[in-house]
Write a protein that holds these residues in place. Structure first.
Motif, PDB file in Angstrom:
ATOM      1  N   GLU A  84     -23.519 -59.384  20.316  1.00 30.75           N
ATOM      2  CA  GLU A  84     -22.770 -60.342  21.261  1.00 30.75           C
ATOM      3  C   GLU A  84     -23.531 -61.332  21.892  1.00 30.75           C
ATOM      4  OE1 GLU A  84     -20.341 -62.383  22.915  1.00 30.75           O
ATOM      5  OE2 GLU A  84     -19.352 -61.002  21.465  1.00 30.75           O
ATOM      6  N   LYS A 142     -15.937 -55.813  25.586  1.00 37.42           N
ATOM      7  CA  LYS A 142     -14.933 -56.260  24.984  1.00 37.42           C
ATOM      8  C   LYS A 142     -15.257 -56.068  23.481  1.00 37.42           C
ATOM      9  CE  LYS A 142     -14.221 -59.566  27.953  1.00 37.42           C
ATOM     10  NZ  LYS A 142     -13.818 -60.884  28.404  1.00 37.42           N
ATOM     11  N   ARG A 143     -16.328 -56.769  23.036  1.00 35.00           N
ATOM     12  CA  ARG A 143     -16.746 -56.778  21.666  1.00 35.00           C
ATOM     13  C   ARG A 143     -16.812 -55.289  20.999  1.00 35.00           C
ATOM     14  NH1 ARG A 143     -19.908 -59.763  17.993  1.00 35.00           N
ATOM     15  NH2 ARG A 143     -19.305 -58.702  16.139  1.00 35.00           N
ATOM     16  N   LYS A 153     -13.162 -53.908  20.578  1.00 32.95           N
ATOM     17  CA  LYS A 153     -12.675 -54.792  19.252  1.00 32.95           C
ATOM     18  C   LYS A 153     -13.175 -53.905  17.841  1.00 32.95           C
ATOM     19  CE  LYS A 153     -12.375 -59.183  17.227  1.00 32.95           C
ATOM     20  NZ  LYS A 153     -12.833 -60.781  17.267  1.00 32.95           N
ATOM     21  N   GLU A 154     -14.236 -53.687  18.003  1.00 24.09           N
ATOM     22  CA  GLU A 154     -14.796 -53.004  16.715  1.00 24.09           C
ATOM     23  C   GLU A 154     -14.560 -51.815  16.544  1.00 24.09           C
ATOM     24  OE1 GLU A 154     -16.001 -54.980  14.397  1.00 24.09           O
ATOM     25  OE2 GLU A 154     -16.697 -56.874  15.604  1.00 24.09           O
ATOM     26  N   LYS A 167      -6.971 -44.805  22.491  1.00 24.35           N
ATOM     27  CA  LYS A 167      -6.930 -46.092  21.883  1.00 24.35           C
ATOM     28  C   LYS A 167      -5.604 -46.755  22.501  1.00 24.35           C
ATOM     29  CE  LYS A 167      -5.989 -49.003  17.549  1.00 24.35           C
ATOM     30  NZ  LYS A 167      -4.863 -49.515  18.049  1.00 24.35           N
ATOM     31  N   LYS A 194      -6.360 -47.996  25.975  1.00 23.99           N
ATOM     32  CA  LYS A 194      -7.081 -49.148  25.955  1.00 23.99           C
ATOM     33  C   LYS A 194      -6.213 -50.471  25.595  1.00 23.99           C
ATOM     34  CE  LYS A 194      -8.389 -50.870  22.188  1.00 23.99           C
ATOM     35  NZ  LYS A 194      -8.519 -51.233  20.721  1.00 23.99           N
ATOM     36  N   ASP A 195      -5.291 -50.190  24.799  1.00 25.23           N
ATOM     37  CA  ASP A 195      -4.124 -51.434  24.314  1.00 25.23           C
ATOM     38  C   ASP A 195      -3.337 -51.472  25.468  1.00 25.23           C
ATOM     39  OD1 ASP A 195      -5.292 -51.511  21.836  1.00 25.23           O
ATOM     40  OD2 ASP A 195      -3.796 -50.270  20.855  1.00 25.23           O
TER      41      ASP A 195
END
Length: 228
Positions: A62, A72-73, A76-77, A162, A165-166
């Motif tokens: 990043e 955040k990266r 995302k992964e 998860k 997180k969303d």
């Protein structure tokens, strides 16, 4: 179920590998979980990336520096049902990770955060200014402003589902990301649990915190979020 560890790293050569190896992967797998370890190399200038790969992590670069940008990266992964976050410098006891997982699975918690103040802070692990003034003051301020009940809002070892997180709207690029997350968890009515942890003395790398400037940034963020 799958567990994703997300660890940001900026110039943590000499400690990031040890931190990764402290994760009790076999113990977690023996409980029936798949495990992935993600290290976000936040544009380091040393051997952080190679050391992390050699220790078994998948490394993503990043380029935009910042605590929030790195996380955040990493989020995302991450492909896990449960995400665990912690620093690369050896301060957080990733060996306690199964306790965090069990809180989520057994007690149906959405968001689990460690508490250094309900646990143990090793000698030399936290400057006195942070331990006795800064962190308690910021925690109390956040609890009052946002009607929360955290004992340690700035503890960086956390776990969440998860789905949690969303639900959280995480946008901060820098250190404000830490308190943005705890505010979001509370405001989104997630079930929040705390776990006492042992906070270790930094194992190496370069310190990233600046006591007064980072403290002011957190205060400013809270005031702007609450009143503007």
């Amino acid at each position: 179920m799958k567990v994703s560890f997300v660890i940001p790293a900026l110039n943590e050569e000499g400690i990031v590998g040890k931190t990764i190896r402290s994760i009790p992967v076999k113990q977690i797998e023996d409980e029936g979980y798949d495990v992935e370890i993600i290290v976000v190399n936040n544009n380091s200038t040393d051997n952080t990336e190679n050391e992390a790969r050699e220790a078994g992590a998948t490394v993503y670069l990043e380029m935009k520096r910042g605590y929030g940008n790195a996380y955040k990266r990493g989020f995302k992964e991450a492909t896990g049902d449960i995400i665990i976050m912690g620093d690369a410098d050896g301060t957080y006891p990733l060996e306690q990770s199964l306790d965090f997982i069990n809180k989520i699975v057994d007690e149906k918690c959405d968001f689990v955060i460690g508490s250094r103040f309900d646990g143990e802070i090793e000698d030399g692990a936290m400057p006195a200014l942070h331990q006795y003034i800064g962190n308690p003051m910021l925690t109390k301020m956040l609890n009052i402003l946002f009607k929360c009940d955290y004992s340690d809002t700035h503890c960086g070892m956390r776990a969440f589902t998860k789905d949690a997180k969303d639900k959280m709207n995480l946008t901060a690029d820098g250190m404000e990301f830490a308190i943005e997350m705890v505010i979001e968890a509370a405001q989104k009515d997630l079930k929040i649990c705390e776990i006492p942890i042992v906070y270790h003395k930094r194992g190496g790398g370069e310190a990233k915190l600046s006591s007064f400037s980072d403290g002011w940034r957190h205060i400013k963020y809270m005031l702007q979020r609450k009143f503007f």
